[in-house]
Scaffold this motif. Sequence first.
Motif, short mmCIF file in Angstrom:
data_model
loop_
_atom_site.label_atom_id
_atom_site.label_comp_id
_atom_site.label_asym_id
_atom_site.label_seq_id
_atom_site.Cartn_x
_atom_site.Cartn_y
_atom_site.Cartn_z
N VAL A 1 7.05 49.61 -8.51
CA VAL A 1 6.57 49.26 -7.18
C VAL A 1 6.40 47.75 -7.04
N ASP A 2 6.47 47.30 -5.80
CA ASP A 2 6.11 45.93 -5.47
C ASP A 2 4.62 45.91 -5.19
N TYR B 1 1.31 44.11 -3.84
CA TYR B 1 0.81 43.08 -2.94
C TYR B 1 -0.71 43.06 -3.05
N ASN C 1 -2.23 41.26 0.88
CA ASN C 1 -1.02 41.01 1.66
C ASN C 1 -0.16 39.86 1.13
N TYR D 1 2.52 38.87 -2.03
CA TYR D 1 3.29 39.47 -3.12
C TYR D 1 2.75 38.98 -4.45
N ARG E 1 6.41 42.81 -9.38
CA ARG E 1 6.97 44.15 -9.45
C ARG E 1 6.66 44.71 -10.84
N ASP F 1 2.80 52.96 -0.15
CA ASP F 1 3.85 53.36 0.78
C ASP F 1 5.03 53.84 -0.05
N LYS G 1 8.70 52.53 0.93
CA LYS G 1 9.04 51.16 0.55
C LYS G 1 8.72 50.86 -0.90
N ARG H 1 5.80 50.29 -2.16
CA ARG H 1 4.92 49.13 -2.03
C ARG H 1 3.48 49.59 -2.24
N ASP I 1 -0.23 48.29 -1.92
CA ASP I 1 -1.12 47.26 -1.35
C ASP I 1 -2.49 47.43 -1.95
#
Length: 177
Positions: A73-74, A76, A79, A81, A84, A141, A144, A146, A148
């Motif tokens: 996952v990326d 963040y 908000n 970055y 990964r 998410d 994506k 992602r 957060d």
Amino acid sequence: MNKSVTFFNAKLSALLFFLFAKMVLSPVVADELLEDFQDYTFDDSLLFGGGYGDNYLSRFNSKSDIIPGQYQVDIYINNTYFKRQVIDFVDSGSDKIFPCLDINFWHETNVISTYIDDESFEKAECASPDSIVRGVSTQFDSEKLRLDITIPQAYLQQTPRGFVDPASWSTGADYTF
């Protein structure tokens, strides 16, 4: 001359009618499509054999359900970055799946040590992020990939943007010319 004016008026009235119909009917059609999308469900009885198990397709009926496992996952943080990374998502037993983040992760994110609850790591192999650092919230998410993570600003050490911790420095490679 009269024919061209009549033709122009007919085209203009047709265009105005089309624009009026589009403005009035578009929200109605959009609302109907949204309602149809929300009522759509997957039925497990459509799968024959294969050993898929119960509720194999029903997990797609809600947006928030993910399968426990490892995902790249990326990440963040507030908000921004961070990096990964492959994260293990664990089922807590109460139908809540959370990311398993080790103590090194929390130190990399510049969370002040006094706000990290080390006892949570001693009690269990993996604990939910909000039990490790109070006030932290996570949102994943799956579309994506992602993750957060929201950490209160007061819990973070103040470092300049782009700062690299000296522990992460490498000596590089030795070359001669």
